[in-house]
Structure formats: structure tokens, C-alpha cells
Design a protein around this motif. Structure first.
Motif, PDB file in Angstrom:
ATOM      1  N   GLN A 272       0.929  -1.300   0.273  1.00 51.90           N
ATOM      2  CA  GLN A 272       0.385  -0.205  -0.278  1.00 51.90           C
ATOM      3  C   GLN A 272       1.457   0.768   0.420  1.00 51.90           C
ATOM      4  N   ASP A 273       0.420   2.277  -0.600  1.00 53.99           N
ATOM      5  CA  ASP A 273       1.262   3.699  -0.779  1.00 53.99           C
ATOM      6  C   ASP A 273       1.233   4.767   1.030  1.00 53.99           C
ATOM      7  N   ALA A 274       2.173   4.771   0.829  1.00 54.32           N
ATOM      8  CA  ALA A 274       1.645   5.621   2.219  1.00 54.32           C
ATOM      9  C   ALA A 274       1.205   7.082   2.004  1.00 54.32           C
ATOM     10  N   VAL A 275       0.338   7.615   3.249  1.00 50.85           N
ATOM     11  CA  VAL A 275      -0.472   9.278   2.171  1.00 50.85           C
ATOM     12  C   VAL A 275       0.454  10.037   2.227  1.00 50.85           C
ATOM     13  N   CYS A 276       1.472   9.851   3.022  1.00 58.00           N
ATOM     14  CA  CYS A 276       3.104  10.647   3.095  1.00 58.00           C
ATOM     15  C   CYS A 276       4.104  10.397   3.480  1.00 58.00           C
TER      16      CYS A 276
ATOM     17  N   GLY B 125       8.120   9.195   4.841  1.00 55.85           N
ATOM     18  CA  GLY B 125       8.669   9.576   6.271  1.00 55.85           C
ATOM     19  C   GLY B 125       9.097  11.197   6.376  1.00 55.85           C
ATOM     20  N   GLY B 126       9.499  11.313   7.677  1.00 55.31           N
ATOM     21  CA  GLY B 126       8.964  12.213   8.512  1.00 55.31           C
ATOM     22  C   GLY B 126       8.130  13.433   8.429  1.00 55.31           C
ATOM     23  N   GLU B 127       7.036  12.814   7.660  1.00 49.98           N
ATOM     24  CA  GLU B 127       5.775  14.178   7.147  1.00 49.98           C
ATOM     25  C   GLU B 127       4.038  13.685   7.651  1.00 49.98           C
ATOM     26  N   TYR B 128       3.413  13.975   7.840  1.00 50.09           N
ATOM     27  CA  TYR B 128       2.331  13.625   8.700  1.00 50.09           C
ATOM     28  C   TYR B 128       0.829  14.343   7.774  1.00 50.09           C
ATOM     29  N   PRO B 129      -0.016  13.607   7.343  1.00 50.38           N
ATOM     30  CA  PRO B 129      -1.215  13.501   6.306  1.00 50.38           C
ATOM     31  C   PRO B 129      -1.809  15.004   7.407  1.00 50.38           C
ATOM     32  N   VAL B 130      -2.658  16.017   7.169  1.00 49.95           N
ATOM     33  CA  VAL B 130      -3.611  17.348   7.100  1.00 49.95           C
ATOM     34  C   VAL B 130      -4.933  17.339   6.757  1.00 49.95           C
ATOM     35  N   ILE B 131      -5.646  17.536   6.502  1.00 55.81           N
ATOM     36  CA  ILE B 131      -6.449  17.687   6.016  1.00 55.81           C
ATOM     37  C   ILE B 131      -7.262  19.417   6.197  1.00 55.81           C
ATOM     38  N   ALA B 132      -7.624  19.178   4.035  1.00 50.65           N
ATOM     39  CA  ALA B 132      -8.285  20.384   4.243  1.00 50.65           C
ATOM     40  C   ALA B 132      -9.127  21.157   5.602  1.00 50.65           C
ATOM     41  N   VAL B 133      -9.535  22.588   6.154  1.00 50.73           N
ATOM     42  CA  VAL B 133     -10.578  22.878   7.112  1.00 50.73           C
ATOM     43  C   VAL B 133     -11.843  23.535   6.172  1.00 50.73           C
ATOM     44  N   GLY B 134     -12.589  22.598   6.331  1.00 55.30           N
ATOM     45  CA  GLY B 134     -14.355  22.968   5.129  1.00 55.30           C
ATOM     46  C   GLY B 134     -13.948  22.679   3.469  1.00 55.30           C
ATOM     47  N   GLY B 135     -13.382  22.120   3.552  1.00 59.20           N
ATOM     48  CA  GLY B 135     -13.505  21.236   1.907  1.00 59.20           C
ATOM     49  C   GLY B 135     -12.962  20.263   1.919  1.00 59.20           C
TER      50      GLY B 135
ATOM     51  N   GLY C  33      -9.658  17.591   0.428  1.00 59.98           N
ATOM     52  CA  GLY C  33      -8.535  17.600   0.239  1.00 59.98           C
ATOM     53  C   GLY C  33      -7.337  17.764   1.381  1.00 59.98           C
ATOM     54  N   SER C  34      -6.243  17.761   1.060  1.00 57.63           N
ATOM     55  CA  SER C  34      -5.617  17.168   1.507  1.00 57.63           C
ATOM     56  C   SER C  34      -4.082  17.007   1.627  1.00 57.63           C
ATOM     57  N   ALA C  35      -3.186  17.327   2.716  1.00 56.30           N
ATOM     58  CA  ALA C  35      -1.666  17.811   2.276  1.00 56.30           C
ATOM     59  C   ALA C  35      -0.622  17.294   3.387  1.00 56.30           C
ATOM     60  N   CYS C  36       0.516  16.856   3.629  1.00 52.79           N
ATOM     61  CA  CYS C  36       1.626  16.375   3.751  1.00 52.79           C
ATOM     62  C   CYS C  36       2.279  17.555   5.321  1.00 52.79           C
ATOM     63  N   ALA C  37       2.687  17.725   5.836  1.00 52.85           N
ATOM     64  CA  ALA C  37       2.943  18.917   6.648  1.00 52.85           C
ATOM     65  C   ALA C  37       4.593  17.808   7.280  1.00 52.85           C
TER      66      ALA C  37
ATOM     67  N   HIS D 244      -2.268   4.519   4.893  1.00 49.19           N
ATOM     68  CA  HIS D 244      -2.016   4.344   4.183  1.00 49.19           C
ATOM     69  C   HIS D 244      -3.670   4.434   2.142  1.00 49.19           C
ATOM     70  N   VAL D 245      -3.202   4.712   1.394  1.00 52.09           N
ATOM     71  CA  VAL D 245      -4.000   4.934   0.144  1.00 52.09           C
ATOM     72  C   VAL D 245      -5.284   4.233   0.363  1.00 52.09           C
ATOM     73  N   ASP D 246      -6.014   4.337   0.874  1.00 51.49           N
ATOM     74  CA  ASP D 246      -7.588   3.525   0.805  1.00 51.49           C
ATOM     75  C   ASP D 246      -7.810   2.715   1.836  1.00 51.49           C
TER      76      ASP D 246
END
Length: 104
Positions: free
Chosen positions: A34-38, A40-50, A52-56, A77-79
């Protein structure tokens, strides 16, 4: 007869160890498929009010417009379970989980 039994026992042990090794490799390798969402050295974050997501970067606050996922509901992980869950939800400016409308 004794000589024949001595030859078979090490063969069985070697075969058993080989099969155990292959089984272990298959079971542990399945997790890495499985593909990791982020990365190494990052964590997932979610868009507020909409949507999307990103990695910080670890150790840093989420970028503006993003928030940390609620504890225990972080996709890894993705899915996976939480990745799928957040496809139809987001968080509002107060950190509450809200359902996304069809328009988002």
C-alpha cells in the motif's frame, strides 16, 4: 535404515525453515504494497471546510487552511479505513467532523 533417517531429518528441517521464511516474507511484504499517504518525516493534514489533504513536516504546525486529523482517525495508507472515511467528510474551523455536500 538408521542412515536414511538421519539424512531425512535435516532435509525436513531445512525445508520447514525455508517455507517459514517465505511465508514471513509474503506476510510482511503485503503491508508495504500500500502507498503511504505521506513520506517519511511528514504527517497528513486535512483541508478545513473542504476537500483535500496535504502532508506537513513532522514537528511543524499544519499550513494555513489545514488542520491535523482527529486523533485515532488519521489515514496512513491510500484507501485504508480512514482514507476512505475522509473522502466524504472534513473538519470545520472548530475541529468538528462534518459531512461534505455534493457541491464540495
Amino acid at each position: 535404515m538408521r542412515t536414511a533417517n538421519r539424512l531425512r531429518t535435516p532435509y525436513r528441517t531445512t525445508l520447514g525453515l525455508a517455507l517459514a521464511g517465505v511465508t514471513l516474507a509474503v506476510l510482511t511484504g503485503a503491508c508495504s504494497v500500500q502507498d503511504a499517504v505521506c513520506g517519511g518525516g511528514e504527517y497528513p493534514v486535512i483541508a478545513v471546510g473542504g476537500t483535500g489533504s496535504a502532508c506537513a513536516p513532522d514537528g511543524e504546525e499544519p499550513p494555513e487552511g489545514y488542520a491535523r486529523y482527529p486523533e485515532g482517525k488519521v489515514p496512513e495508507h491510500v484507501d485504508d479505513k480512514w482514507y476512505t472515511y475522509w473522502n466524504t467528510r472534513t473538519v470545520d474551523e472548530n475541529g468538528r467532523t462534518v459531512e461534505l455536500s455534493e457541491e464540495n
